[in-house]
Design a protein around this motif. Structure first.
Motif, PDB file in Angstrom:
ATOM      1  N   PRO A   1      52.987   8.107  38.907  1.00  0.00           N
ATOM      2  CA  PRO A   1      53.704   8.382  40.163  1.00  0.00           C
ATOM      3  C   PRO A   1      55.189   8.088  40.119  1.00  0.00           C
ATOM      4  O   PRO A   1      55.972   8.746  40.799  1.00  0.00           O
ATOM      5  CB  PRO A   1      52.985   7.483  41.176  1.00  0.00           C
ATOM      6  CG  PRO A   1      52.316   6.420  40.354  1.00  0.00           C
ATOM      7  CD  PRO A   1      51.942   7.088  39.069  1.00  0.00           C
TER       8      PRO A   1
ATOM      9  N   LEU B   1      39.780  10.707  41.648  1.00  0.00           N
ATOM     10  CA  LEU B   1      40.578   9.545  41.255  1.00  0.00           C
ATOM     11  C   LEU B   1      41.799   9.481  42.163  1.00  0.00           C
ATOM     12  O   LEU B   1      42.629  10.388  42.165  1.00  0.00           O
ATOM     13  CB  LEU B   1      41.013   9.668  39.789  1.00  0.00           C
ATOM     14  CG  LEU B   1      39.865   9.798  38.770  1.00  0.00           C
ATOM     15  CD1 LEU B   1      40.408  10.176  37.399  1.00  0.00           C
ATOM     16  CD2 LEU B   1      39.076   8.500  38.682  1.00  0.00           C
ATOM     17  N   SER B   2      41.891   8.423  42.928  1.00  0.00           N
ATOM     18  CA  SER B   2      42.957   8.336  43.932  1.00  0.00           C
ATOM     19  C   SER B   2      44.331   8.082  43.314  1.00  0.00           C
ATOM     20  O   SER B   2      45.346   8.515  43.860  1.00  0.00           O
ATOM     21  CB  SER B   2      42.633   7.221  44.941  1.00  0.00           C
ATOM     22  OG  SER B   2      42.483   5.971  44.282  1.00  0.00           O
ATOM     23  N   ASP B   3      44.383   7.399  42.176  1.00  0.00           N
ATOM     24  CA  ASP B   3      45.664   7.071  41.553  1.00  0.00           C
ATOM     25  C   ASP B   3      46.260   8.294  40.858  1.00  0.00           C
ATOM     26  O   ASP B   3      45.550   9.062  40.194  1.00  0.00           O
ATOM     27  CB  ASP B   3      45.501   5.947  40.533  1.00  0.00           C
ATOM     28  CG  ASP B   3      45.131   4.628  41.187  1.00  0.00           C
ATOM     29  OD1 ASP B   3      45.398   4.482  42.393  1.00  0.00           O
ATOM     30  OD2 ASP B   3      44.573   3.763  40.487  1.00  0.00           O
ATOM     31  N   LYS B   4      47.564   8.462  41.021  1.00  0.00           N
ATOM     32  CA  LYS B   4      48.280   9.518  40.308  1.00  0.00           C
ATOM     33  C   LYS B   4      48.399   9.142  38.829  1.00  0.00           C
ATOM     34  O   LYS B   4      48.218   7.988  38.440  1.00  0.00           O
ATOM     35  CB  LYS B   4      49.667   9.703  40.908  1.00  0.00           C
ATOM     36  CG  LYS B   4      49.664  10.229  42.332  1.00  0.00           C
ATOM     37  CD  LYS B   4      49.368  11.719  42.369  1.00  0.00           C
ATOM     38  CE  LYS B   4      49.559  12.283  43.763  1.00  0.00           C
ATOM     39  NZ  LYS B   4      49.364  13.746  43.802  1.00  0.00           N
ATOM     40  N   LEU B   5      48.722  10.133  38.000  1.00  0.00           N
ATOM     41  CA  LEU B   5      48.843   9.883  36.563  1.00  0.00           C
ATOM     42  C   LEU B   5      50.034   8.987  36.253  1.00  0.00           C
ATOM     43  O   LEU B   5      49.906   8.005  35.521  1.00  0.00           O
ATOM     44  CB  LEU B   5      48.966  11.208  35.810  1.00  0.00           C
ATOM     45  CG  LEU B   5      49.064  11.120  34.289  1.00  0.00           C
ATOM     46  CD1 LEU B   5      47.789  10.518  33.708  1.00  0.00           C
ATOM     47  CD2 LEU B   5      49.322  12.500  33.690  1.00  0.00           C
TER      48      LEU B   5
ATOM     49  N   PRO C   1      55.481  12.478  40.202  1.00  0.00           N
ATOM     50  CA  PRO C   1      54.521  12.251  41.291  1.00  0.00           C
ATOM     51  C   PRO C   1      53.486  13.352  41.465  1.00  0.00           C
ATOM     52  O   PRO C   1      52.418  13.102  42.038  1.00  0.00           O
ATOM     53  CB  PRO C   1      55.423  12.155  42.533  1.00  0.00           C
ATOM     54  CG  PRO C   1      56.775  11.824  42.001  1.00  0.00           C
ATOM     55  CD  PRO C   1      56.873  12.471  40.668  1.00  0.00           C
TER      56      PRO C   1
ATOM     57  N   THR D   1      48.323  14.582  38.369  1.00  0.00           N
ATOM     58  CA  THR D   1      47.132  13.812  38.718  1.00  0.00           C
ATOM     59  C   THR D   1      46.313  13.504  37.472  1.00  0.00           C
ATOM     60  O   THR D   1      46.432  14.177  36.442  1.00  0.00           O
ATOM     61  CB  THR D   1      46.245  14.597  39.705  1.00  0.00           C
ATOM     62  OG1 THR D   1      45.773  15.798  39.062  1.00  0.00           O
ATOM     63  CG2 THR D   1      47.030  14.972  40.960  1.00  0.00           C
ATOM     64  N   ARG D   2      45.466  12.508  37.606  1.00  0.00           N
ATOM     65  CA  ARG D   2      44.576  12.159  36.498  1.00  0.00           C
ATOM     66  C   ARG D   2      43.545  13.265  36.266  1.00  0.00           C
ATOM     67  O   ARG D   2      43.170  13.545  35.123  1.00  0.00           O
ATOM     68  CB  ARG D   2      43.879  10.825  36.787  1.00  0.00           C
ATOM     69  CG  ARG D   2      44.847   9.645  36.830  1.00  0.00           C
ATOM     70  CD  ARG D   2      44.154   8.354  37.247  1.00  0.00           C
ATOM     71  NE  ARG D   2      45.111   7.268  37.382  1.00  0.00           N
ATOM     72  CZ  ARG D   2      45.380   6.379  36.436  1.00  0.00           C
ATOM     73  NH1 ARG D   2      44.741   6.445  35.284  1.00  0.00           N
ATOM     74  NH2 ARG D   2      46.268   5.422  36.627  1.00  0.00           N
TER      75      ARG D   2
ATOM     76  N   GLY E   1      43.152  14.379  43.050  1.00  0.00           N
ATOM     77  CA  GLY E   1      42.950  13.419  44.122  1.00  0.00           C
ATOM     78  C   GLY E   1      41.550  13.370  44.689  1.00  0.00           C
ATOM     79  O   GLY E   1      41.253  12.512  45.530  1.00  0.00           O
TER      80      GLY E   1
END
Length: 281
Positions: free
Chosen positions: A170, A164-168, A174, A177-178, A161
């Motif tokens: 979600p 990169l704000s987007d999860k891999l 959830p 993470t990327r 986080g």
């Protein structure tokens, strides 16, 4: 719980390692067949099978493994199986991950059960043939999955986080993470180069998957390692998708403290057949 996890892990290793190193490969084939049969039992339970139906599926799976160990398939047929496995995991897996959890129950349960049965059988064939190629080859392919998972865990905890704000994924898992996925792939690349160096300096019983790919070109090895790392993530996410669809936290409680067999081998299921495909490429 920690003691339980450690006890289960030690018990598994006490069975697996002697089977791997036993001169007769039938020992490892048998242990792998039992584990995959347990995975088939779990898979059927996760996909709307009755308890008796899941038990029958596990028994039939073990019988199929015994049959094909007794009457091996020709090399050309095995190459076709690795190609079909690659198509199923890369194309089919990609479509399922994009569609997400809601799409899984739309597939008829009988088809889902059959799909899992076949892919588990492909994985059993692959791991048995990988052992036949050599212990170093088998361990190198398995270590790729372990390193990808461990590196992703620590990279996710440390950097998740931050960049990169987007999860891999979600909607599927959830917590992933990327940054964790990227860290896992970096770990795989470092493992690949390190294992190639080890192959050059130590006497091994066989070539590792990394050395085999490096014989084509170091870039082929790099891309192959990254590809297998991505597929280990795919296998993990697809099992999470199935469990989330079934409303289950673990595939079963067969391995106290660790969940089920599928929870431990999910990332290996695509990687071992694809490693067999790449080494034969």
């Amino acid at each position: 719980m920690l003691r339980l996890r450690i006890f289960t892990a030690v018990a598994l290793l006490a069975v697996l390692l002697p089977a791997v190193f036993y001169p007769n490969p039938a020992a490892f084939a048998g242990v792998a067949g039992v584990l995959m049969a347990c995975g088939a039992w779990e898979w059927f339970r996760l996909n709307q099978s009755s308890d008796s139906g899941a038990l029958v599926a596990g028994v039939v799976f073990a019988a199929v493994c015994f049959l094909f160990w007794s009457f091996p398939l020709p090399a050309k047929t095995m190459s076709v199986i690795w190609s079909v496995s690659a198509l199923a995991w890369v194309v089919g897996g990609g479509i399922l991950l994009m569609a997400g959890v809601p799409a899984w129950p739309l597939i008829p349960s009988a088809l889902r059960q059959l799909l899992g049965f076949v892919l588990l059988w492909f994985a059993w064939l692959a791991v048995v043939n990988a052992r036949a190629l050599g212990i170093n080859f088998l361990f190198s392919a398995m270590a790729l999955v372990w390193v990808a998972d461990i590196a992703a865990y620590f990279a996710g905890r440390r950097f998740g986080g931050r960049f990169l704000s987007d999860k891999l994924a979600p909607g599927i898992s959830p917590g992933k993470t990327r940054e964790g996925a990227i860290g896992g792939l970096i770990g795989v690349v470092l493992l690949a180069f390190g294992w190639c160096m080890a192959d050059q300096h130590f006497l091994m019983d066989s070539k590792s998957i990394f050395s085999i790919l490096a014989e084509r070109h170091w870039l082929f090895m790099l891309l192959g390692a990254i590809f297998l790392g991505l597929m280990s993530i795919c296998g993990d996410l697809l099992e999470s998708l199935v469990k989330r669809s079934a409303g289950a936290k673990d595939s079963s409680q067969l391995l106290p403290g660790h969940g089920g067999v599928l929870d431990r081998v999910d990332a290996l299921l695509p990687v071992i057949p694809l490693a067999m495909l790449l080494q034969a490429f």
